[in-house]
Motif scaffolding. Structure first.
Motif, short mmCIF file in Angstrom:
data_model
loop_
_atom_site.label_atom_id
_atom_site.label_comp_id
_atom_site.label_asym_id
_atom_site.label_seq_id
_atom_site.Cartn_x
_atom_site.Cartn_y
_atom_site.Cartn_z
N LYS A 185 -8.08 -4.90 -1.90
CA LYS A 185 -9.00 -4.72 -3.02
C LYS A 185 -10.21 -5.63 -2.89
O LYS A 185 -11.35 -5.21 -3.12
CB LYS A 185 -8.26 -5.00 -4.33
CG LYS A 185 -9.04 -4.62 -5.58
CD LYS A 185 -8.16 -4.72 -6.81
CE LYS A 185 -8.91 -4.26 -8.06
NZ LYS A 185 -8.03 -4.30 -9.27
N THR A 232 -9.58 2.90 -6.81
CA THR A 232 -8.82 3.45 -7.93
C THR A 232 -7.31 3.33 -7.67
O THR A 232 -6.80 3.84 -6.67
CB THR A 232 -9.17 4.93 -8.15
OG1 THR A 232 -10.58 5.05 -8.40
CG2 THR A 232 -8.41 5.49 -9.33
N THR A 235 -6.21 6.03 3.43
CA THR A 235 -7.57 5.68 3.04
C THR A 235 -8.10 4.55 3.92
O THR A 235 -9.27 4.56 4.34
CB THR A 235 -7.63 5.26 1.57
OG1 THR A 235 -7.27 6.38 0.75
CG2 THR A 235 -9.03 4.79 1.18
N LEU A 236 -7.25 3.58 4.22
CA LEU A 236 -7.66 2.47 5.08
C LEU A 236 -7.99 2.98 6.48
O LEU A 236 -8.93 2.51 7.12
CB LEU A 236 -6.55 1.42 5.13
CG LEU A 236 -6.90 0.07 5.77
CD1 LEU A 236 -8.10 -0.57 5.08
CD2 LEU A 236 -5.69 -0.86 5.72
N TYR A 257 -12.46 -4.31 -0.06
CA TYR A 257 -13.25 -3.16 -0.47
C TYR A 257 -14.41 -3.59 -1.37
O TYR A 257 -15.51 -3.02 -1.30
CB TYR A 257 -12.38 -2.14 -1.21
CG TYR A 257 -11.46 -1.34 -0.31
CD1 TYR A 257 -11.47 -1.48 1.07
CD2 TYR A 257 -10.56 -0.42 -0.86
CE1 TYR A 257 -10.63 -0.74 1.88
CE2 TYR A 257 -9.71 0.33 -0.05
CZ TYR A 257 -9.74 0.17 1.31
OH TYR A 257 -8.91 0.91 2.11
N LEU A 260 -5.65 0.83 -6.73
CA LEU A 260 -5.31 -0.12 -5.66
C LEU A 260 -4.84 -1.43 -6.26
O LEU A 260 -5.49 -2.00 -7.13
CB LEU A 260 -6.53 -0.35 -4.78
CG LEU A 260 -6.36 -1.26 -3.56
CD1 LEU A 260 -5.38 -0.65 -2.57
CD2 LEU A 260 -7.71 -1.50 -2.90
N THR A 261 -3.69 -1.95 -5.77
CA THR A 261 -3.16 -3.20 -6.29
C THR A 261 -3.09 -4.30 -5.23
O THR A 261 -2.99 -5.47 -5.59
CB THR A 261 -1.74 -3.00 -6.87
OG1 THR A 261 -0.88 -2.50 -5.83
CG2 THR A 261 -1.76 -2.01 -8.03
N ALA A 317 -11.68 4.57 -3.36
CA ALA A 317 -10.54 3.89 -2.76
C ALA A 317 -9.99 2.80 -3.66
O ALA A 317 -8.80 2.46 -3.59
CB ALA A 317 -10.93 3.31 -1.41
N GLN A 370 -2.85 5.22 0.27
CA GLN A 370 -3.76 4.09 0.43
C GLN A 370 -3.86 3.66 1.89
O GLN A 370 -4.91 3.20 2.34
CB GLN A 370 -3.30 2.94 -0.46
CG GLN A 370 -3.52 3.22 -1.94
CD GLN A 370 -2.80 2.24 -2.85
OE1 GLN A 370 -1.87 1.55 -2.42
NE2 GLN A 370 -3.20 2.20 -4.10
N LYS A 371 -2.77 3.81 2.63
CA LYS A 371 -2.82 3.53 4.06
C LYS A 371 -3.72 4.55 4.76
O LYS A 371 -4.50 4.19 5.67
CB LYS A 371 -1.41 3.56 4.66
CG LYS A 371 -0.55 2.39 4.24
CD LYS A 371 0.84 2.46 4.87
CE LYS A 371 1.69 1.26 4.47
NZ LYS A 371 3.05 1.33 5.08
N LEU A 409 0.83 -1.19 0.00
CA LEU A 409 0.00 0.00 0.00
C LEU A 409 0.87 1.25 0.00
O LEU A 409 1.89 1.29 0.70
CB LEU A 409 -0.91 0.03 1.24
CG LEU A 409 -1.95 -1.08 1.39
CD1 LEU A 409 -2.68 -0.92 2.72
CD2 LEU A 409 -2.93 -1.07 0.23
N SER A 410 0.46 2.24 -0.75
CA SER A 410 1.14 3.53 -0.73
C SER A 410 0.73 4.27 0.54
O SER A 410 -0.20 3.87 1.25
CB SER A 410 0.75 4.36 -1.96
OG SER A 410 -0.64 4.71 -1.90
#
Length: 225
Positions: free
Chosen positions: A202, A194, A89-90, A205, A196-197, A192, A86-87, A82-83
């Motif tokens: 993923k 978008t 966002t979590l 979500y 996301l890998t 969120a 992204q963290k 996670l970037s």
């Protein structure tokens, strides 16, 4: 007045995670929980969703597909990366799930509407899932040890207070508040996803998005009864 049995059940459902406790068994804390690695899929089952409930006016509504029942959350994907964004966002997701849980718990205790009883249980599971992900990725849980209705994010606190005041006016207003929460969650989850890998996040979500859509449909059906 609701019966003592119903009120006790509601308070038990509200208290599952409302005080910031992590309702996960020890193996989950070690990484084998809802999103931990393993050869087989991990499921979070929803016990007790076959419970019926009588409406206050004697309508005899019972639990069904239109009452926000979620069968389970299943995650088979493995951990990714996670970037920083992204963290963050979590972390926001944890706040949003707590807001939904705490708000619905109040409404479940206030109104004899089984839709809130069912969805507050689902939100308890959603909180557990997100908290497990936070731990797995080494992210501080902003909801840990926070009492019901209390949030570290001032914007989230303001939103909760506003929706709580709205929902206390009437059952119709509470259902409208629930619809707003789920619409906001749906928008947040779509955004969120978008870029996301991480496979496990993923998939989580995706599951949460499907659950929010079911909850929105349930609140909408109750609002039109």
């Amino acid at each position: 007045m609701m019966t003592i049995t119903r009120r006790a059940a509601t308070l038990m459902a509200a208290g599952t995670l409302g005080l910031g406790g992590l309702a996960v068994a020890a193996p989950a804390l070690a990484g084998n929980g809802p999103f931990g690695p393993g050869p087989s899929s991990t499921t979070i089952a929803n016990p007790g969703y076959g419970m019926g409930s009588g409406h206050r006016m004697g309508s005899g509504y019972r639990t069904g597909p239109g009452d926000g029942v979620c069968d389970r959350l299943t995650v088979t994907a493995q951990q990714g990366t996670l970037s920083a964004a992204q963290k963050a966002t979590l972390v926001a997701m944890a706040q949003e799930e707590k807001l939904a849980h705490d708000l619905y718990a109040v409404f479940a205790a206030r109104y004899d509407a089984v839709v809130f009883d069912n969805i507050v249980r689902a939100e308890s599971q959603h909180q557990t899932a997100v908290r497990t992900l936070l731990q797995r990725y080494g992210i501080t849980d902003p909801t840990a040890n926070q009492p019901a209705g209390v949030f570290t994010d001032k914007a989230v606190q303001a939103t909760y207070d506003k929706l709580l005041a709205q929902g206390r006016q009437s059952l119709a207003a509470a259902l409208a508040a629930g619809q707003q929460v789920e619409r906001d969650d749906i928008a947040a989850l779509k955004a969120a996803a978008t870029g996301l890998t991480a496979p496990d996040v993923k998939q989580a979500y995706t599951n949460l998005l499907a659950a929010s859509q079911r909850h929105l449909n349930a609140f909408t059906r109750w609002a039109t009864r």
